[in-house]
Design a protein around this motif. Structure first.
Motif, PDB file in Angstrom:
ATOM      1  N   GLN A  83     -44.307  10.176 -47.961  1.00  0.00           N
ATOM      2  CA  GLN A  83     -44.517   8.913 -47.257  1.00  0.00           C
ATOM      3  C   GLN A  83     -46.011   8.643 -47.156  1.00  0.00           C
ATOM      4  O   GLN A  83     -46.723   9.322 -46.406  1.00  0.00           O
ATOM      5  CB  GLN A  83     -43.879   8.960 -45.873  1.00  0.00           C
ATOM      6  N   LEU A 112     -38.890   9.437 -53.212  1.00  0.00           N
ATOM      7  CA  LEU A 112     -38.353  10.723 -53.618  1.00  0.00           C
ATOM      8  C   LEU A 112     -39.295  11.399 -54.607  1.00  0.00           C
ATOM      9  O   LEU A 112     -39.671  10.817 -55.634  1.00  0.00           O
ATOM     10  CB  LEU A 112     -36.983  10.528 -54.258  1.00  0.00           C
ATOM     11  N   ARG A 140     -29.180  17.391 -47.518  1.00  0.00           N
ATOM     12  CA  ARG A 140     -28.088  16.416 -47.398  1.00  0.00           C
ATOM     13  C   ARG A 140     -26.971  17.009 -46.565  1.00  0.00           C
ATOM     14  O   ARG A 140     -26.595  18.174 -46.742  1.00  0.00           O
ATOM     15  CB  ARG A 140     -27.548  16.044 -48.778  1.00  0.00           C
ATOM     16  N   PHE A 184     -33.729  15.260 -42.052  1.00  0.00           N
ATOM     17  CA  PHE A 184     -35.137  15.430 -42.360  1.00  0.00           C
ATOM     18  C   PHE A 184     -35.778  16.521 -41.516  1.00  0.00           C
ATOM     19  O   PHE A 184     -35.413  16.724 -40.348  1.00  0.00           O
ATOM     20  CB  PHE A 184     -35.896  14.123 -42.090  1.00  0.00           C
ATOM     21  N   GLY A 185     -36.769  17.200 -42.119  1.00  0.00           N
ATOM     22  CA  GLY A 185     -37.650  18.032 -41.332  1.00  0.00           C
ATOM     23  C   GLY A 185     -38.643  17.167 -40.572  1.00  0.00           C
ATOM     24  O   GLY A 185     -38.633  15.942 -40.680  1.00  0.00           O
ATOM     25  N   THR A 186     -39.516  17.826 -39.828  1.00  0.00           N
ATOM     26  CA  THR A 186     -40.461  17.098 -38.982  1.00  0.00           C
ATOM     27  C   THR A 186     -41.700  16.637 -39.735  1.00  0.00           C
ATOM     28  O   THR A 186     -42.527  15.917 -39.188  1.00  0.00           O
ATOM     29  CB  THR A 186     -40.892  17.953 -37.793  1.00  0.00           C
ATOM     30  N   PHE A 214     -41.843  15.249 -46.460  1.00  0.00           N
ATOM     31  CA  PHE A 214     -40.647  15.636 -45.718  1.00  0.00           C
ATOM     32  C   PHE A 214     -39.711  16.451 -46.598  1.00  0.00           C
ATOM     33  O   PHE A 214     -39.364  16.028 -47.712  1.00  0.00           O
ATOM     34  CB  PHE A 214     -39.895  14.401 -45.215  1.00  0.00           C
ATOM     35  N   LYS A 269     -25.389  11.567 -45.283  1.00  0.00           N
ATOM     36  CA  LYS A 269     -26.654  11.289 -44.637  1.00  0.00           C
ATOM     37  C   LYS A 269     -27.654  12.405 -44.899  1.00  0.00           C
ATOM     38  O   LYS A 269     -27.284  13.548 -45.166  1.00  0.00           O
ATOM     39  CB  LYS A 269     -26.452  11.133 -43.130  1.00  0.00           C
ATOM     40  N   LEU A 270     -28.930  12.038 -44.828  1.00  0.00           N
ATOM     41  CA  LEU A 270     -30.008  12.995 -45.023  1.00  0.00           C
ATOM     42  C   LEU A 270     -30.499  13.503 -43.682  1.00  0.00           C
ATOM     43  O   LEU A 270     -30.594  12.751 -42.718  1.00  0.00           O
ATOM     44  CB  LEU A 270     -31.150  12.328 -45.787  1.00  0.00           C
ATOM     45  N   ASN A 328     -48.050   3.271 -44.368  1.00  0.00           N
ATOM     46  CA  ASN A 328     -47.563   1.897 -44.485  1.00  0.00           C
ATOM     47  C   ASN A 328     -46.742   1.654 -45.751  1.00  0.00           C
ATOM     48  O   ASN A 328     -46.639   0.518 -46.210  1.00  0.00           O
ATOM     49  CB  ASN A 328     -48.728   0.896 -44.425  1.00  0.00           C
ATOM     50  N   LYS A 329     -46.175   2.718 -46.270  1.00  0.00           N
ATOM     51  CA  LYS A 329     -45.296   2.571 -47.432  1.00  0.00           C
ATOM     52  C   LYS A 329     -43.980   3.281 -47.170  1.00  0.00           C
ATOM     53  O   LYS A 329     -43.858   4.117 -46.289  1.00  0.00           O
ATOM     54  CB  LYS A 329     -45.960   3.135 -48.686  1.00  0.00           C
ATOM     55  N   GLY A 330     -42.990   2.930 -47.968  1.00  0.00           N
ATOM     56  CA  GLY A 330     -41.675   3.534 -47.802  1.00  0.00           C
ATOM     57  C   GLY A 330     -41.629   4.962 -48.295  1.00  0.00           C
ATOM     58  O   GLY A 330     -42.510   5.428 -49.011  1.00  0.00           O
ATOM     59  N   LEU A 331     -40.591   5.677 -47.909  1.00  0.00           N
ATOM     60  CA  LEU A 331     -40.366   7.032 -48.384  1.00  0.00           C
ATOM     61  C   LEU A 331     -40.040   7.006 -49.874  1.00  0.00           C
ATOM     62  O   LEU A 331     -39.215   6.207 -50.327  1.00  0.00           O
ATOM     63  CB  LEU A 331     -39.203   7.666 -47.622  1.00  0.00           C
ATOM     64  N   LYS A 369     -35.456  16.552 -56.374  1.00  0.00           N
ATOM     65  CA  LYS A 369     -34.237  16.964 -55.692  1.00  0.00           C
ATOM     66  C   LYS A 369     -33.604  18.150 -56.395  1.00  0.00           C
ATOM     67  O   LYS A 369     -33.703  18.299 -57.622  1.00  0.00           O
ATOM     68  CB  LYS A 369     -33.236  15.814 -55.591  1.00  0.00           C
ATOM     69  N   TYR A 390     -39.362  14.288 -49.982  1.00  0.00           N
ATOM     70  CA  TYR A 390     -39.797  12.899 -49.984  1.00  0.00           C
ATOM     71  C   TYR A 390     -41.250  12.851 -49.537  1.00  0.00           C
ATOM     72  O   TYR A 390     -41.686  13.666 -48.730  1.00  0.00           O
ATOM     73  CB  TYR A 390     -38.967  12.057 -49.006  1.00  0.00           C
TER      74      TYR A 390
END
Lengths: 115, 115
Positions: B38, B46, B94, B105-107, B90, B102-103, B41-44, B49, B36
Motif C-alpha cells: 500500500q 497484490l 485467506r 490481514f496482518g497489522t 501487509f 475474505k482476507l 494515498n493509493k489502493g492495495l 500469492k 499486498y
C-alpha cells in the motif's frame, strides 16, 4: 481496463449524521467485498456480496452499518448515526467469482472522518 | 481460525541493500497466503500469492516469498531495495471455509528506504 473505483475519496461528517460510500467494481466481477482500515491497522473484513446478495455480513460492527448491491454491480455502504469511532478508510475489493483461487482487487478507499 | 503475525511494524533499509519483511501464519489447513503493498494515498496492490503450488513465489517488482510449513512462515524478500519500494506491506491469509473467501490481514510493516 478500469480498476475498482470508490467515491468520494474523502468524506467529512458530523457525529450523528448519515453517510453513503460507493464502490464500482471491475466490470464483470461477481464478488464484492468491503473492508475497514483504522489508523495503524490492517484492513478488516466487513461484508461480502456474491451477485446481489450479501453472502457474509459477519464483519459489520453493528446495525448502524448496512450495504446493498441491488443490480449486482455497484455497491453502497451506508452508515447511520455516525460516531467518531467510525472514522477510518473504507476499502472495496472485487474478484471474478469469489473462488478460493481468485485475486481480490482493491479500490483506493474512502477516508471517512467523523467530527 | 486463520491469522497472520507481522513481526516488525517498521523496517528501515538503505537503497541497494536487501529487504526482509517477516510474517508468520496460523492455519489449521493448507493456507493461501498473500503479500499486498500500500503506497500512500493509493489502493492495495497484490505483490504475490501462494496457493499450494511452488513454495518459492515470485512477485512483481523483484519481490519474492518462500512458504515454509515447518516454520509457519511466509517472509517477503527483495535482493536490492529501491526508493520506490517505500510503502506499507501487509501479509494476508485467506479465510478457509464458510461462505466467504475474505482476507485476513496482518497489522502491516512500514518499509522505509534511505538514500
Amino acid at each position: 481496463g478500469a480498476g475498482v473505483s470508490q467515491t468520494p475519496s474523502n468524506k467529512v461528517t458530523e457525529k450523528g449524521k448519515y453517510v453513503e460510500l460507493r464502490c464500482d467494481p471491475i466490470s464483470g466481477h461477481t464478488a464484492l467485498y468491503w473492508y475497514r482500515q483504522s489508523l495503524g491497522q490492517g484492513p478488516e473484513f466487513l461484508i461480502y456480496f456474491q451477485g446481489t446478495g450479501a453472502a457474509d455480513d459477519s464483519g459489520l460492527p453493528n446495525d448502524r452499518f448496512f450495504a446493498v448491491r441491488p443490480e449486482g454491480s455497484v455497491s453502497t455502504l451506508k452508515i447511520q448515526r455516525t460516531e467518531r469511532g467510525d472514522s477510518a478508510v473504507y476499502l472495496c475489493a472485487s474478484s471474478s467469482f469469489g473462488g478460493d483461487t481468485d485475486t481480490q482487487y482493491f479500490g483506493p478507499g474512502t477516508r471517512l472522518t467523523v467530527l | 481460525a486463520q491469522s497472520v503475525t507481522q513481526l516488525d511494524s517498521h523496517v528501515s533499509v538503505s537503497e541497494g541493500t536487501p529487504v526482509l519483511l517477516r510474517c508468520n501464519y496460523s492455519s489449521s489447513y493448507s493456507p493461501s497466503l498473500f503479500w499486498y503493498v500500500q503506497h500512500p494515498n493509493k489502493g492495495l496492490q497484490l505483490l504475490l500469492k501462494y496457493t499450494s503450488a511452488a513454495t518459492l513465489v515470485k512477485g512483481i517488482n523483484g519481490f519474492e516469498a518462500e512458504f515454509k510449513k515447518s516454520e509457519t512462515s511466509f517472509h517477503l524478500t527483495k535482493p536490492s531495495a529501491h526508493m520506490s519500494d517505500a510503502a506499507e506491506y501487509f501479509c494476508v491469509v485467506r479465510n478457509y471455509g464458510g461462505a466467504t473467501n475474505k482476507l485476513i490481514f496482518g497489522t502491516g510493516t512500514l518499509l522505509a528506504v534511505q538514500p
